[in-house]
Design a protein around this motif. Structure first.
Motif, short mmCIF file in Angstrom:
data_model
loop_
_atom_site.label_atom_id
_atom_site.label_comp_id
_atom_site.label_asym_id
_atom_site.label_seq_id
_atom_site.Cartn_x
_atom_site.Cartn_y
_atom_site.Cartn_z
N THR A 96 29.95 11.10 -34.60
CA THR A 96 28.51 11.38 -34.62
C THR A 96 27.67 10.11 -34.68
O THR A 96 26.70 9.95 -33.93
N ARG A 97 28.00 9.17 -35.57
CA ARG A 97 27.23 7.93 -35.64
C ARG A 97 27.32 7.17 -34.32
O ARG A 97 26.34 6.58 -33.86
N SER A 98 28.50 7.19 -33.69
CA SER A 98 28.65 6.50 -32.40
C SER A 98 27.77 7.16 -31.34
O SER A 98 27.12 6.47 -30.56
N ALA A 99 27.73 8.49 -31.32
CA ALA A 99 26.88 9.20 -30.35
C ALA A 99 25.41 8.88 -30.62
O ALA A 99 24.63 8.63 -29.68
N ASN A 100 25.01 8.88 -31.88
CA ASN A 100 23.62 8.57 -32.22
C ASN A 100 23.25 7.14 -31.85
O ASN A 100 22.17 6.90 -31.30
N LEU A 101 24.14 6.19 -32.13
CA LEU A 101 23.84 4.80 -31.82
C LEU A 101 23.76 4.59 -30.31
O LEU A 101 22.89 3.89 -29.82
N TRP A 102 24.66 5.23 -29.56
CA TRP A 102 24.57 5.17 -28.09
C TRP A 102 23.22 5.71 -27.63
O TRP A 102 22.56 5.12 -26.77
N ALA A 103 22.80 6.85 -28.19
CA ALA A 103 21.53 7.47 -27.79
C ALA A 103 20.35 6.54 -28.07
O ALA A 103 19.47 6.37 -27.21
N LEU A 104 20.33 5.94 -29.24
CA LEU A 104 19.24 5.04 -29.59
C LEU A 104 19.22 3.81 -28.68
O LEU A 104 18.16 3.39 -28.22
N ALA A 105 20.42 3.26 -28.39
CA ALA A 105 20.50 2.10 -27.50
C ALA A 105 20.06 2.47 -26.09
O ALA A 105 19.41 1.68 -25.40
N LYS A 112 16.23 2.79 -26.13
CA LYS A 112 15.57 1.48 -26.24
C LYS A 112 15.63 0.73 -24.90
O LYS A 112 14.77 -0.09 -24.61
N ALA A 113 16.64 1.06 -24.08
CA ALA A 113 16.76 0.44 -22.75
C ALA A 113 15.92 1.18 -21.71
O ALA A 113 15.98 0.87 -20.53
N GLY A 114 15.15 2.18 -22.16
CA GLY A 114 14.26 2.90 -21.26
C GLY A 114 14.77 4.24 -20.80
O GLY A 114 14.17 4.87 -19.93
N GLY A 115 15.86 4.71 -21.39
CA GLY A 115 16.41 6.01 -21.01
C GLY A 115 15.48 7.16 -21.36
O GLY A 115 14.70 7.08 -22.31
N ASN A 116 15.59 8.23 -20.59
CA ASN A 116 14.79 9.42 -20.79
C ASN A 116 15.36 10.24 -21.96
O ASN A 116 16.52 10.65 -21.89
N PRO A 117 14.58 10.49 -23.02
CA PRO A 117 15.09 11.22 -24.17
C PRO A 117 15.67 12.60 -23.82
O PRO A 117 16.68 13.00 -24.41
N PRO A 176 12.46 12.06 -32.50
CA PRO A 176 11.29 11.18 -32.67
C PRO A 176 11.63 9.70 -32.45
O PRO A 176 10.83 8.97 -31.86
N LEU A 177 12.79 9.27 -32.92
CA LEU A 177 13.20 7.88 -32.70
C LEU A 177 13.46 7.61 -31.22
O LEU A 177 13.09 6.56 -30.70
N LEU A 178 14.10 8.55 -30.55
CA LEU A 178 14.37 8.40 -29.12
C LEU A 178 13.06 8.26 -28.35
O LEU A 178 12.93 7.39 -27.49
N ASP A 179 12.10 9.13 -28.68
CA ASP A 179 10.79 9.06 -28.01
C ASP A 179 10.12 7.72 -28.25
O ASP A 179 9.60 7.09 -27.33
#
Length: 144
Positions: free
Chosen positions: A99-108, A111-116, A135-138
């Motif tokens: 889960t933490r790995s999935a969350n960290l991938w999502a945040l990274a 931050k690189a401009g990916g669509n939430p 909210p963090l992804l946005d």
């Protein structure tokens, strides 16, 4: 072998791996391992340095970006992005459950401009509900 969940062609996540799993991961085409689990988080977990040694012996890159239950920092998000960008092929990131790995991938990714919406959909496809960090992804996506 742990339950490996493919998020997309660049990243898969898994619960704790063992040093013995590394050769199998290399045979499956992974080129890099990212350890998102702090050493000594739980009694009996394999030491990250043992996994690093196996990864290096198997010609895989290895990055340790430990994430505690305290949350994620920009430094960790940036380190994850850098490790993903440096990999020339599929990456496996692991922690206690994945889960933490999935969350960290999502945040990274955000931050690189990916669509939430796309990030959340990819996470869901791998069995991870990323809506809690929406909210963090946005925020990260808008600041990219």
């Amino acid at each position: 072998m742990p339950d490996i969940r493919r998020i997309d062609e660049t990243i898969s996540v898994a619960p704790q791996i063992s040093p013995e799993d590394v050769t199998v991961l290399a045979d499956q085409g992974f080129v890099a391992i990212i350890n998102n689990r702090p050493d000594d988080e739980e009694a009996g977990q394999p030491d990250g340095e043992l996994i690093r040694a196996q990864a290096e012996a198997a010609k895989l890159s290895y990055d340790a970006i430990p994430v505690s239950h305290a949350g994620f920092s920009h430094a960790q998000i940036d380190a994850m992005r850098a490790a993903l960008d440096a990999a020339d092929g599929p990456v496996l990131a692991y922690c206690r459950s994945g889960t933490r790995s999935a969350n960290l991938w999502a945040l990274a990714s955000a931050k690189a401009g990916g669509n939430p919406d796309e990030i959340i959909a990819k996470g869901a496809g791998a069995g991870y509900d990323l809506n809690g960090i929406r909210p963090l992804l946005d925020s990260l996506s808008q600041s990219a």
